[in-house]
Enzyme design. Structure first.
Site, PDB file in Angstrom:
ATOM      1  N   LYS A  15      14.609  -4.303 -17.540  1.00  0.00           N
ATOM      2  CA  LYS A  15      14.303  -5.157 -16.388  1.00  0.00           C
ATOM      3  C   LYS A  15      13.025  -4.648 -15.710  1.00  0.00           C
ATOM      4  O   LYS A  15      11.962  -4.805 -16.279  1.00  0.00           O
ATOM      5  CB  LYS A  15      15.533  -5.240 -15.503  1.00  0.00           C
ATOM      6  CG  LYS A  15      16.597  -6.053 -16.254  1.00  0.00           C
ATOM      7  CD  LYS A  15      17.966  -6.069 -15.699  1.00  0.00           C
ATOM      8  CE  LYS A  15      18.826  -6.976 -16.588  1.00  0.00           C
ATOM      9  NZ  LYS A  15      20.246  -6.639 -16.589  1.00  0.00           N
ATOM     10  N   HIS A  62      19.403  -3.993 -11.410  1.00  0.00           N
ATOM     11  CA  HIS A  62      18.395  -4.802 -10.710  1.00  0.00           C
ATOM     12  C   HIS A  62      17.753  -4.102  -9.511  1.00  0.00           C
ATOM     13  O   HIS A  62      16.877  -4.660  -8.865  1.00  0.00           O
ATOM     14  CB  HIS A  62      19.016  -6.126 -10.258  1.00  0.00           C
ATOM     15  CG  HIS A  62      19.481  -6.951 -11.416  1.00  0.00           C
ATOM     16  ND1 HIS A  62      18.649  -7.789 -12.125  1.00  0.00           N
ATOM     17  CD2 HIS A  62      20.692  -7.018 -12.032  1.00  0.00           C
ATOM     18  CE1 HIS A  62      19.329  -8.349 -13.107  1.00  0.00           C
ATOM     19  NE2 HIS A  62      20.567  -7.909 -13.072  1.00  0.00           N
ATOM     20  N   SER A 103      23.842  -9.202  -9.851  1.00  0.00           N
ATOM     21  CA  SER A 103      22.843  -9.809 -10.726  1.00  0.00           C
ATOM     22  C   SER A 103      22.689 -11.315 -10.539  1.00  0.00           C
ATOM     23  O   SER A 103      21.616 -11.854 -10.781  1.00  0.00           O
ATOM     24  CB  SER A 103      23.158  -9.489 -12.185  1.00  0.00           C
ATOM     25  OG  SER A 103      24.460  -9.915 -12.515  1.00  0.00           O
TER      26      SER A 103
HETATM   27  C1  LIG Z   1      21.282  -6.889 -17.554  1.00  0.00           C
HETATM   28  C2  LIG Z   1      22.442  -6.133 -17.020  1.00  0.00           C
HETATM   29  C3  LIG Z   1      23.143  -5.254 -17.837  1.00  0.00           C
HETATM   30  C4  LIG Z   1      22.909  -5.163 -19.308  1.00  0.00           C
HETATM   31  O1  LIG Z   1      21.777  -4.436 -19.619  1.00  0.00           O
HETATM   32  P1  LIG Z   1      21.107  -4.657 -21.046  1.00  0.00           P
HETATM   33  O2  LIG Z   1      20.223  -3.490 -21.204  1.00  0.00           O
HETATM   34  O3  LIG Z   1      20.396  -5.947 -20.977  1.00  0.00           O
HETATM   35  O4  LIG Z   1      22.239  -4.684 -22.030  1.00  0.00           O
HETATM   36  C5  LIG Z   1      24.117  -4.483 -17.271  1.00  0.00           C
HETATM   37  N1  LIG Z   1      24.417  -4.589 -15.950  1.00  0.00           N
HETATM   38  C6  LIG Z   1      23.793  -5.459 -15.142  1.00  0.00           C
HETATM   39  C7  LIG Z   1      24.175  -5.539 -13.701  1.00  0.00           C
HETATM   40  C8  LIG Z   1      22.787  -6.262 -15.663  1.00  0.00           C
HETATM   41  O5  LIG Z   1      22.181  -7.153 -14.885  1.00  0.00           O
END
Ligand SMILES: *Cc1c(COP(=O)(O)O)cnc(C)c1O
Length: 382
Positions: free
Chosen positions: A235, A203, A175
């Site tokens: 995302k 991602h 990330s």
């Molecule tokens: C954003 C993210 C999460 C968390 O997801 P949310 O739905 O925002 O709680 C988990 N793992 C990774 C790799 C992320 O980038």
């Protein structure tokens, strides 16, 4: 004495104090902040679906049909046919037996790891994994080991000494770095040691793979190779929530034992319906993925010409490595004053002296905006 002010002052002095910008417009390429227009280069809304008219319409209609609140947890009376249909579509999309919705990715990771390993077992994680995966491993009660980033040799050594059931856990696309985990090699090592592999593709979903199926589609890995697959919906899907996909037994185990699934309110049915709409767009409109590739290539070519310190990433996450936290904050502020929103990522989110400007792209950016960003970045980090 809690002495919170001392701790806060200390954070400020080290350039690590965090604060929030207040956004006064919908999530999009162009945002309004402090009454001023600004171009957004820090969102995870990679495909531009968070403010898509179709997704909004479906969401509105679903709120008319379902109301707003879900009323309770999934196991009580909060699991509607809207949630169920989305789970079936996600299972089909990921080519897994089943998928299970969670309220957030953080909760999916915490819940899945703790449901699968505990005292007497071993959890092995990439050093650069997302905080939610590290927290899940630490709180599971299993022996917690971290391997050097993407280093299957180191992982192999640790597995040889591990006890009980072994669960290997990795980000799909990292990330804060944008690179992809060596999934085929990880899966091979896992099989040698009868370990399971869990991939968090927060991602990659929607962005990678010909159909947007993420890192496992790109690497051609099935449920037998990656037993636990996590995706988030906030995302590239542009909505909210998360899911775990895998075998029938995995999903039944999570329904029965994952505490972050059992003891929390289901997300609203209207969010599930909106996500079904975004899943349709994500699968069919491959131009969004093509567009991202074009923008990323343009950015990397321009950055190379300007000698900007890029990282080895071909994803829409394109961090510019700055080093010192203070320098990253100053650069981010300079960009803001020039109408560009790029966040400074500092420790403990990234290792010490590895502060960076985390640039992200959306399918909706224009070439001219990429060029504007490049020019400003060159000035910002001088
Ligand atoms: C954003 C993210 C999460 C968390 O997801 P949310 O739905 O925002 O709680 C988990 N793992 C990774 C790799 C992320 O980038």
């Amino acid at each position: 004495m809690f002495e919170l002010s001392l701790k806060l002052n200390d954070l400020s002095q080290r350039g690590l104090r965090r604060s929030r910008r207040i956004i006064e417009s919908p999530q999009d390429i162009n945002l309004v902040c402090n009454g001023k227009g600004i171009v957004n280069f820090c969102s995870n809304d990679y495909l531009g679906l968070a403010n898509h008219p179709n997704v909004i319409n479906v969401f509105k209609k679903a709120a008319d049909q379902w109301g707003v609140g879900s009323g309770s947890a999934h196991l009580i009376c909060g699991h509607t046919s809207a949630h169920h249909a989305l789970e079936e579509e996600l299972a089909e999309f990921t080519r897994r037996d089943r998928a299970l919705l969670f309220s957030t990715g953080y909760m999916a990771n915490l819940g899945a790891i703790s449901a699968l390993v505990g005292r007497g077992d071993t959890v092995l994680e990439d050093r650069l994994n997302h905080a939610s995966l590290l927290d899940g491993g630490l709180s599971s009660g299993a022996k917690f080991k971290r391997y050097t980033h993407a280093d299957t040799g180191h992982l192999n050594e640790l597995l040889a000494k591990s006890e009980g059931n072994s669960l290997i856990v990795t980000d799909g696309v990292f990330s804060m770095d944008g690179d992809t985990a060596p999934l085929k090699a990880l899966s091979a090592v896992a099989k040698q040691h009868s370990a399971w592999l869990m991939v968090d593709d927060a991602h990659g979903f929607g962005v990678l793979g010909a159909n947007g199926g993420g890192v496992t589609e790109e690497a051609g890995l099935s449920q037998d190779d990656v037993q636990v697959l996590v995706g988030t919906l906030g995302k590239a899907f542009g909505t909210f929530g998360a899911f775990v996909a895998g075998s029938e037994e995995l999903i039944e185990t999570l329904i029965n034992t994952a505490r972050t699934y059992i003891y929390t309110t289901a997300l609203p049915a209207s969010v599930a319906e909106a996500t079904r709409a975004s899943l349709k767009i994500l699968r069919t409109e491959s131009w969004r993925r093509e567009r991202l590739k074009v923008l990323v290539e343009r950015f990397r070519a321009g950055a190379a010409q300007l000698d900007l310190p890029l990282m080895p990433s071909s994803s829409p996450i394109q961090p510019v490595l700055v080093g010192l936290s203070e320098k990253a904050s100053v650069a981010s502020q300079y960009l803001f004053e020039n109408g560009l929103l790029v966040s400074a990522i500092r420790p403990p989110t990234v290792p010490a002296n590895a502060a960076r400007l985390r640039v992200t792209f959306s399918a909706l950016h224009e070439e001219a905006q990429v060029d504007q960003l490049l020019e400003a970045l060159a000035k910002a980090i001088k």
